[in-house]
Design a protein around this motif. Structure first.
Motif, PDB file in Angstrom:
ATOM      1  N   GLU A 126      49.661  30.849 103.408  1.00 47.95           N
ATOM      2  CA  GLU A 126      49.880  31.770 102.291  1.00 47.95           C
ATOM      3  C   GLU A 126      49.219  31.167 101.059  1.00 47.95           C
ATOM      4  O   GLU A 126      49.491  30.022 100.697  1.00 47.95           O
ATOM      5  CB  GLU A 126      51.371  31.973 102.030  1.00 47.95           C
ATOM      6  N   ASP A 127      48.335  31.942 100.447  1.00 51.36           N
ATOM      7  CA  ASP A 127      47.631  31.508  99.232  1.00 51.36           C
ATOM      8  C   ASP A 127      46.985  30.136  99.403  1.00 51.36           C
ATOM      9  O   ASP A 127      47.018  29.289  98.515  1.00 51.36           O
ATOM     10  CB  ASP A 127      48.567  31.537  98.024  1.00 51.36           C
TER      11      ASP A 127
ATOM     12  N   ARG B 205      52.563  41.241  93.348  1.00 55.40           N
ATOM     13  CA  ARG B 205      51.413  40.357  93.138  1.00 55.40           C
ATOM     14  C   ARG B 205      50.713  40.183  94.477  1.00 55.40           C
ATOM     15  O   ARG B 205      51.322  40.296  95.529  1.00 55.40           O
ATOM     16  CB  ARG B 205      51.792  39.018  92.522  1.00 55.40           C
ATOM     17  N   TRP B 206      49.423  39.910  94.411  1.00 50.72           N
ATOM     18  CA  TRP B 206      48.642  39.732  95.638  1.00 50.72           C
ATOM     19  C   TRP B 206      49.016  38.436  96.338  1.00 50.72           C
ATOM     20  O   TRP B 206      49.204  37.402  95.688  1.00 50.72           O
ATOM     21  CB  TRP B 206      47.149  39.711  95.314  1.00 50.72           C
ATOM     22  N   ALA B 207      49.099  38.491  97.648  1.00 52.36           N
ATOM     23  CA  ALA B 207      49.291  37.304  98.491  1.00 52.36           C
ATOM     24  C   ALA B 207      48.160  37.279  99.520  1.00 52.36           C
ATOM     25  O   ALA B 207      47.835  38.301 100.127  1.00 52.36           O
ATOM     26  CB  ALA B 207      50.641  37.343  99.202  1.00 52.36           C
ATOM     27  N   HIS B 208      47.564  36.114  99.686  1.00 51.24           N
ATOM     28  CA  HIS B 208      46.514  35.916 100.677  1.00 51.24           C
ATOM     29  C   HIS B 208      47.157  35.303 101.915  1.00 51.24           C
ATOM     30  O   HIS B 208      47.844  34.289 101.831  1.00 51.24           O
ATOM     31  CB  HIS B 208      45.448  34.971 100.110  1.00 51.24           C
TER      32      HIS B 208
ATOM     33  N   ALA C 114      41.249  31.926  99.588  1.00 51.81           N
ATOM     34  CA  ALA C 114      42.398  32.326  98.764  1.00 51.81           C
ATOM     35  C   ALA C 114      42.056  32.389  97.284  1.00 51.81           C
ATOM     36  O   ALA C 114      42.804  32.980  96.502  1.00 51.81           O
ATOM     37  CB  ALA C 114      43.570  31.364  98.990  1.00 51.81           C
ATOM     38  N   LYS C 115      40.941  31.833  96.872  1.00 55.83           N
ATOM     39  CA  LYS C 115      40.529  31.852  95.455  1.00 55.83           C
ATOM     40  C   LYS C 115      39.995  33.210  95.021  1.00 55.83           C
ATOM     41  O   LYS C 115      39.966  33.510  93.841  1.00 55.83           O
ATOM     42  CB  LYS C 115      39.478  30.783  95.195  1.00 55.83           C
TER      43      LYS C 115
ATOM     44  N   TRP D 261      44.703  40.317 102.461  1.00 57.48           N
ATOM     45  CA  TRP D 261      45.423  40.296 101.190  1.00 57.48           C
ATOM     46  C   TRP D 261      46.433  41.431 101.223  1.00 57.48           C
ATOM     47  O   TRP D 261      46.127  42.517 101.720  1.00 57.48           O
ATOM     48  CB  TRP D 261      44.466  40.527 100.027  1.00 57.48           C
TER      49      TRP D 261
ATOM     50  N   GLU E  64      41.237  42.462  92.518  1.00 54.10           N
ATOM     51  CA  GLU E  64      41.574  42.928  91.155  1.00 54.10           C
ATOM     52  C   GLU E  64      42.554  44.067  91.205  1.00 54.10           C
ATOM     53  O   GLU E  64      42.703  44.751  92.143  1.00 54.10           O
ATOM     54  CB  GLU E  64      40.292  43.359  90.455  1.00 54.10           C
TER      55      GLU E  64
ATOM     56  N   ARG F 293      40.868  36.317  94.660  1.00 48.13           N
ATOM     57  CA  ARG F 293      41.965  37.293  94.514  1.00 48.13           C
ATOM     58  C   ARG F 293      41.430  38.677  94.155  1.00 48.13           C
ATOM     59  O   ARG F 293      40.579  38.813  93.289  1.00 48.13           O
ATOM     60  CB  ARG F 293      42.914  36.792  93.427  1.00 48.13           C
TER      61      ARG F 293
ATOM     62  N   ARG G 121      49.698  43.332  98.752  1.00 49.44           N
ATOM     63  CA  ARG G 121      50.478  43.437  97.515  1.00 49.44           C
ATOM     64  C   ARG G 121      51.558  44.487  97.763  1.00 49.44           C
ATOM     65  O   ARG G 121      51.251  45.655  97.969  1.00 49.44           O
ATOM     66  CB  ARG G 121      49.595  43.854  96.348  1.00 49.44           C
TER      67      ARG G 121
END
Length: 140
Positions: A76-77, A59-62, A135-136, A9, A140, A138, A11
């Motif tokens: 990605e995500d 914002r966070w990206a997986h 990817a779910k 992850w 905090e 995320r 950001r």
């Protein structure tokens, strides 16, 4: 020379110049890395560049990069954003694993200005349902 998946992850607080999120290799040589390069992500594995997606700010990206022995894939995500087939340089990278910096030539140009978390390395290619599920979760 083995199948591999890298999961993380990231950001970004600032886009940076050419930040490398996680790295255990050098461009066009042995090893691998995931990078923000211009307006796309790059998953580089053993000489193959697999590019795609649109790196966000604040914002966070997986991200997940996989290689199954024939094809590099970048997610990605949870969504496939890049795919490239080919043979890779199977030599082992003799250096260390770096997070938020490039293994090849550490410098401020390659640093991540932000956060990196959840780095995982698998000795197998993750399949698309596994990537989507991961990817779910995320941060905090």
């Amino acid at each position: 020379g083995q199948p591999i998946s890298i999961e993380c992850w990231v950001r970004f607080d600032q886009p940076g110049k050419i930040p490398v999120i996680v790295s255990c290799g050098h461009w066009n040589q042995a090893g691998w890395f995931i990078q923000r390069l211009g307006g796309v992500w790059r998953w580089h594995v053993g000489g193959i560049d697999c590019d795609g997606g649109q790196p966000p700010l604040e914002r966070w990206a997986h991200l997940v990069g996989t290689y199954d022995g024939r094809t590099a894939r970048l997610f990605e995500d949870g969504k496939l954003i890049g795919e490239k087939s080919g043979a890779v340089n199977t030599a082992a990278w003799p250096g260390e694993l770096h997070v938020a910096q490039y293994s090849g030539q550490p410098s401020p140009d390659y640093q991540v200005t932000g956060q990196v978390t959840g780095v995982k390395i698998y000795h197998r290619p993750l399949d698309p349902p596994e990537v989507a599920e991961a990817a779910k979760a995320r941060p905090e």
